[in-house]
Write a protein that holds these residues in place. Structure first.
Motif, mmCIF file in Angstrom:
data_model
loop_
_atom_site.group_PDB
_atom_site.id
_atom_site.type_symbol
_atom_site.label_atom_id
_atom_site.label_comp_id
_atom_site.label_asym_id
_atom_site.label_seq_id
_atom_site.Cartn_x
_atom_site.Cartn_y
_atom_site.Cartn_z
ATOM 1 N N VAL A 8 101.006 117.551 41.360
ATOM 2 C CA VAL A 8 100.629 116.269 40.762
ATOM 3 C C VAL A 8 99.903 115.438 41.806
ATOM 4 C CG1 VAL A 8 102.840 115.175 41.350
ATOM 5 C CG2 VAL A 8 101.518 114.322 39.398
ATOM 6 N N GLN A 9 99.010 114.592 41.354
ATOM 7 C CA GLN A 9 98.286 113.720 42.264
ATOM 8 C C GLN A 9 99.144 112.537 42.681
ATOM 9 O OE1 GLN A 9 94.597 112.621 40.345
ATOM 10 N NE2 GLN A 9 93.599 114.531 40.968
ATOM 11 N N PRO A 10 98.860 111.960 43.828
ATOM 12 C CA PRO A 10 99.588 110.745 44.226
ATOM 13 C C PRO A 10 99.509 109.679 43.136
ATOM 14 C CG PRO A 10 98.318 111.576 46.065
ATOM 15 C CD PRO A 10 97.913 112.396 44.869
ATOM 16 N N GLY A 11 100.646 109.035 42.896
ATOM 17 C CA GLY A 11 100.732 108.043 41.840
ATOM 18 C C GLY A 11 101.135 108.611 40.495
ATOM 19 N N GLY A 12 101.170 109.915 40.393
ATOM 20 C CA GLY A 12 101.525 110.569 39.139
ATOM 21 C C GLY A 12 103.021 110.660 38.915
ATOM 22 N N SER A 13 103.387 111.332 37.815
ATOM 23 C CA SER A 13 104.790 111.447 37.420
ATOM 24 C C SER A 13 105.133 112.891 37.081
ATOM 25 C CB SER A 13 105.069 110.576 36.188
ATOM 26 O OG SER A 13 104.844 109.208 36.444
ATOM 27 N N LEU A 14 106.392 113.211 37.270
ATOM 28 C CA LEU A 14 106.961 114.480 36.841
ATOM 29 C C LEU A 14 108.385 114.228 36.386
ATOM 30 C CD1 LEU A 14 105.955 117.063 39.626
ATOM 31 C CD2 LEU A 14 105.160 117.067 37.253
ATOM 32 N N ARG A 15 108.869 115.074 35.488
ATOM 33 C CA ARG A 15 110.279 115.023 35.116
ATOM 34 C C ARG A 15 110.897 116.399 35.336
ATOM 35 N NH1 ARG A 15 113.573 113.708 29.503
ATOM 36 N NH2 ARG A 15 112.848 115.796 28.924
ATOM 37 N N LEU A 16 111.918 116.416 36.172
ATOM 38 C CA LEU A 16 112.666 117.643 36.419
ATOM 39 C C LEU A 16 113.867 117.699 35.487
ATOM 40 C CD1 LEU A 16 112.735 117.682 40.331
ATOM 41 C CD2 LEU A 16 110.952 118.502 38.783
ATOM 42 N N SER A 17 114.201 118.920 35.071
ATOM 43 C CA SER A 17 115.381 119.139 34.235
ATOM 44 C C SER A 17 116.247 120.214 34.871
ATOM 45 C CB SER A 17 114.969 119.598 32.830
ATOM 46 O OG SER A 17 114.170 118.650 32.182
ATOM 47 N N VAL A 49 118.668 113.148 46.997
ATOM 48 C CA VAL A 49 117.687 112.264 46.383
ATOM 49 C C VAL A 49 118.374 111.278 45.451
ATOM 50 C CG1 VAL A 49 115.663 112.143 44.885
ATOM 51 C CG2 VAL A 49 115.895 114.022 46.530
ATOM 52 N N ALA A 50 119.207 111.804 44.568
ATOM 53 C CA ALA A 50 119.891 110.949 43.597
ATOM 54 C C ALA A 50 121.065 111.720 43.020
ATOM 55 C CB ALA A 50 118.943 110.539 42.466
ATOM 56 N N THR A 100 114.414 108.056 38.600
ATOM 57 C CA THR A 100 115.572 107.745 37.760
ATOM 58 C C THR A 100 116.288 109.037 37.405
ATOM 59 O OG1 THR A 100 114.435 105.826 36.792
ATOM 60 C CG2 THR A 100 116.374 106.664 35.644
ATOM 61 N N ILE A 101 117.582 109.078 37.692
ATOM 62 C CA ILE A 101 118.401 110.228 37.323
ATOM 63 C C ILE A 101 119.166 109.874 36.051
ATOM 64 C CG2 ILE A 101 120.375 109.537 38.765
ATOM 65 C CD1 ILE A 101 120.807 112.553 39.336
ATOM 66 N N SER A 102 119.289 110.855 35.171
ATOM 67 C CA SER A 102 120.050 110.642 33.946
ATOM 68 C C SER A 102 120.679 111.965 33.535
ATOM 69 C CB SER A 102 119.152 110.102 32.827
ATOM 70 O OG SER A 102 118.115 111.002 32.529
ATOM 71 N N TYR A 150 118.501 115.119 34.390
ATOM 72 C CA TYR A 150 117.071 114.911 34.546
ATOM 73 C C TYR A 150 116.782 114.073 35.788
ATOM 74 C CZ TYR A 150 117.315 116.051 29.554
ATOM 75 O OH TYR A 150 117.583 116.664 28.353
ATOM 76 N N LEU A 151 115.594 114.254 36.315
ATOM 77 C CA LEU A 151 115.095 113.378 37.365
ATOM 78 C C LEU A 151 113.673 112.983 36.985
ATOM 79 C CD1 LEU A 151 115.770 112.054 40.120
ATOM 80 C CD2 LEU A 151 114.516 113.958 41.184
ATOM 81 N N GLN A 152 113.513 111.742 36.563
ATOM 82 C CA GLN A 152 112.189 111.210 36.262
ATOM 83 C C GLN A 152 111.608 110.644 37.548
ATOM 84 O OE1 GLN A 152 110.367 111.167 33.297
ATOM 85 N NE2 GLN A 152 108.729 110.372 34.606
#
Length: 115
Positions: free
Chosen positions: A12-21, A48-49, A68-70, A79-81
Motif C-alpha cells: 500500500v502507498q503511504p497514507g493508505g489503509s489496510l485491514r488485517l483479519s 501493536v495492539a 483500530t483493533i476489534s 481485526y486490525l484496521q
C-alpha cells in the motif's frame, strides 16, 4: 491446538489503509486476549495492539489514532484496521492469542508501505 490464520496484508502507498483479519480455530477465542504484533527486518517483534475479553484495548504509541483493533467473538475473528499508513509500519504482522499461560501465533502476513 489453536490455529490462527491471518489475511489482509499487502502493498500500500503511504497514507493508505489496510485491514488485517485473524480467524481462530477454537472457541477459547472469546476468553483470550487477542493481539497483533509486528516484526520489521532486523528488529524485535513488538506489540501493536490488543483487545481484552472484557472489551478493553491498548495500542503501541506510534499507532494510536491510526490503527483500530476489534473482535467479533461470534466469528472467532480479530481485526486490525490500519489507516494513514507510514513506511515505518512495514513489517510482518502476527496475530496472537493469549489464554491463561499459553500463547498461540499465526503464520504472519506481510504489510509493505511504499510508494
Amino acid at each position: 491446538q489453536v490455529q490462527l490464520v491471518e489475511s489482509g496484508g499487502g502493498l500500500v502507498q503511504p497514507g493508505g489503509s489496510l485491514r488485517l483479519s485473524c480467524v481462530a480455530s477454537q472457541t477459547i477465542f472469546s476468553r483470550a486476549v487477542m493481539g497483533w504484533y509486528r516484526q520489521a527486518p532486523g528488529k524485535q517483534r513488538e506489540l501493536v495492539a490488543r483487545t481484552f475479553n472484557g472489551g478493553g484495548t491498548n495500542y503501541e504509541d506510534s499507532v494510536k489514532g491510526r490503527f483500530t483493533i476489534s473482535r467479533d467473538n461470534a466469528k472467532n475473528t480479530v481485526y486490525l484496521q490500519m489507516n494513514s499508513l507510514k513506511p515505518e509500519d512495514t513489517a510482518v504482522y502476527y496475530c496472537n492469542a493469549h489464554y491463561i499461560i499459553s500463547d498461540y501465533w499465526g503464520q504472519g502476513t506481510q504489510v509493505t508501505v511504499s510508494s
